[in-house]
Design a protein around this motif. Structure first.
Motif, PDB file in Angstrom:
ATOM      1  N   LYS A 124       0.719  22.680 128.320  1.00 21.20           N
ATOM      2  CA  LYS A 124      -0.462  23.026 129.123  1.00 21.20           C
ATOM      3  C   LYS A 124      -1.474  21.895 129.223  1.00 21.20           C
ATOM      4  O   LYS A 124      -2.259  21.842 130.160  1.00 21.20           O
ATOM      5  N   ASP A 125      -1.487  21.039 128.209  1.00 20.15           N
ATOM      6  CA  ASP A 125      -2.450  19.936 128.253  1.00 20.15           C
ATOM      7  C   ASP A 125      -2.029  18.859 129.256  1.00 20.15           C
ATOM      8  O   ASP A 125      -2.828  18.019 129.645  1.00 20.15           O
ATOM      9  N   SER A 138      -1.325  21.322 133.530  1.00 23.97           N
ATOM     10  CA  SER A 138      -2.352  22.349 133.318  1.00 23.97           C
ATOM     11  C   SER A 138      -2.199  23.487 134.328  1.00 23.97           C
ATOM     12  O   SER A 138      -1.471  23.371 135.309  1.00 23.97           O
TER      13      SER A 138
END
Ligand code: HEC
Ligand code: HEC
Length: 373
Positions: free
Chosen positions: A181-182, A185
């Protein structure tokens, strides 16, 4: 003092097998590693991003091991630095096989960064398509992310962005790996999702065939199977099954289950050859090995196959030997592909109108030629 040193020495000796055990990676097998590199054993199709011989492509060259220790290699696969998905399901033994395989390859010496398997879409392409390629989805799924749109079509009812996120961040098949997710995103995931939704979910139709000898004839039966979940998946409608009449054979008759119809033979139709290499994981788009040729096709139509249902058509051929049905296709018009007008990078496995499955491919399984035929 002497006693202290001695006891330290004794303690170290006692510890050393443990230390050695923790630091020694499992012994890898080059052949097993090669198979995993190519997607075997739920490994992640590394080759689609790093190249067949690990010479680099979307991801860096890894041939020769890139000077990484096993520990560094392991960390890079479990916790990738950038956009690469991680592979939590590959255990240490599997990683050791992959590491051994990479170490066995001569390091790449070229001064040019090799092309990506699937190129960046040209200017004007929808943002979601561009992001889909740039974040790696396209390297495995092609520029139109066609397979996942079919997997989703198989459970389309009630499917939304929340389900999509769960797949890419958590539950993805082991061969896909999970995205971070980082790096990828949520706003990016949504853009990719919206592109896929606009292009449309696809029906999960699947073809298999059998060939049976009846007297002097060969009977080819094609089963069209809607792999979608009953009451959740999309139905396929207005389906055409086109069976390429193999050289040396003539059509005797055609029959179809209820809801289907044998239309007849269409002569001199242009078709695409060498579709075997058009597997979901072919490496170039468009594929340079694909050629157009002309042939005769036995045509069947089928009104509709609901999710979870199947139907079949049969073609009786006269001739000797084994009829190879390569070049046969199943296409359908509903649900249609809704290519956004601006899409200029298309997937050569999906037709402009309706949809298509090439044969033979993992999607359209044709029987193997029996020994001696
Ligand atoms: C979707 C494309 C993609 C797939 C699939 C992929 N990689 Fe990668 N890999 C990358 C990219 C891009 C990088 C560069 C770092 C980053 O962006 O995460 C990378 C980096 C690496 C590195 C670190 C190299 C270094 O110098 O530190 C290793 C090791 C690696 N990949 C191994 C693998 C293995 C093994 C597999 C299969 C299990 C695999 N990769 C599958 C795209 C991919
Ligand atoms: C390393 C190759 C690889 C990459 C990269 C990859 N996938 Fe997949 N994905 C697969 C495979 C293999 C499957 C299972 C069979 C299939 O659908 O082709 C799959 C399945 C899926 C599914 C269906 C899963 C289900 O549970 O029904 C979705 C949705 C999906 N991928 C979306 C994506 C998206 C979006 C991306 C990019 C963010 C992506 N994939 C990147 C290999 C990959």
């Amino acid at each position: 003092m002497r006693i202290r040193i001695l006891s330290l020495f004794v303690a170290l000796c006692a510890l050393s097998p443990l230390v050695a055990q923790a630091q020694t990676p499992p012994v890898g097998d080059v052949n097993k590693g090669r198979a995993m590199w190519m997607g075997g054993g739920g490994s992640g199709f590394c080759m689609l991003c790093h190249g067949m011989q690990a010479g680099g492509s979307f991801g860096p060259d890894l041939a020769g091991g890139r000077g990484l220790t096993f520990a560094q290699f392991k960390r890079a696969v479990r916790q990738p630095w950038g956009v690469m998905p991680s592979y939590p399901k590959i255990d240490d033994q599997g990683l050791a096989h992959l590491y051994a395989f990479l170490k066995s390859l001569p390091p790449s010496t070229g001064d040019k960064v090799p092309d990506w398997s699937v190129a960046n879409p040209p200017a004007g392409a929808p943002l979601g398509q561009v992001l889909g390629v740039q974040f790696g989805c396209g390297q495995c799924h092609g520029p139109e992310i066609a397979h996942p749109r079919r997997d989703i079509g198989a459970k389309a009812k009630g499917f939304d962005f929340e389900h999509f996120k769960k797949i890419i961040y958590e539950t993805a098949p082991p061969t896909m790996g999970v995205f971070n997710k980082d790096r990828l995103s949520e706003p990016i995931a949504r853009e990719i999702y919206n592109y896929m939704l606009t292009a449309g979910w696809r029906t999960f139709l699947w073809g298999t065939s059998t060939i049976k000898t009846e007297g002097a004839n060969q009977v080819v039966t094609v089963t069209v199977d809607n792999k979608g979940e009953k009451d959740k998946g999309l139905a396929g409608e207005d389906i055409t099954v086109s069976l390429l009449v193999p050289a040396g054979f003539t059509v005797v008759s055609g029959t179809a289950d209820v809801g289907g119809k044998y239309v007849g033979v269409s002569k001199g139709v242009e078709y695409v050859t060498n579709p075997g290499v058009l597997s979901p994981f072919r490496l170039m788009n468009p594929n340079p090995q694909v050629k157009k040729e002309k042939g005769d096709f036995a045509i069947f139509t089928i009104k509709k196959v609901e999710a979870g249902a199947k139907t079949s058509v049969s073609l009786t051929l006269a001739g000797s030997g084994f009829p190879t049905m390569t070049g046969s296709t199943i296409t359908w018009n509903k649900p249609a592909i809704k290519r956004p007008a601006s899409v200029t990078l298309t997937d050569d496995r999906t037709a402009a109108k309706g949809d298509i499955l090439w044969g033979p491919s993992p999607e359209f399984l044709l029987p193997a030629r029996p020994a001696g035929k």
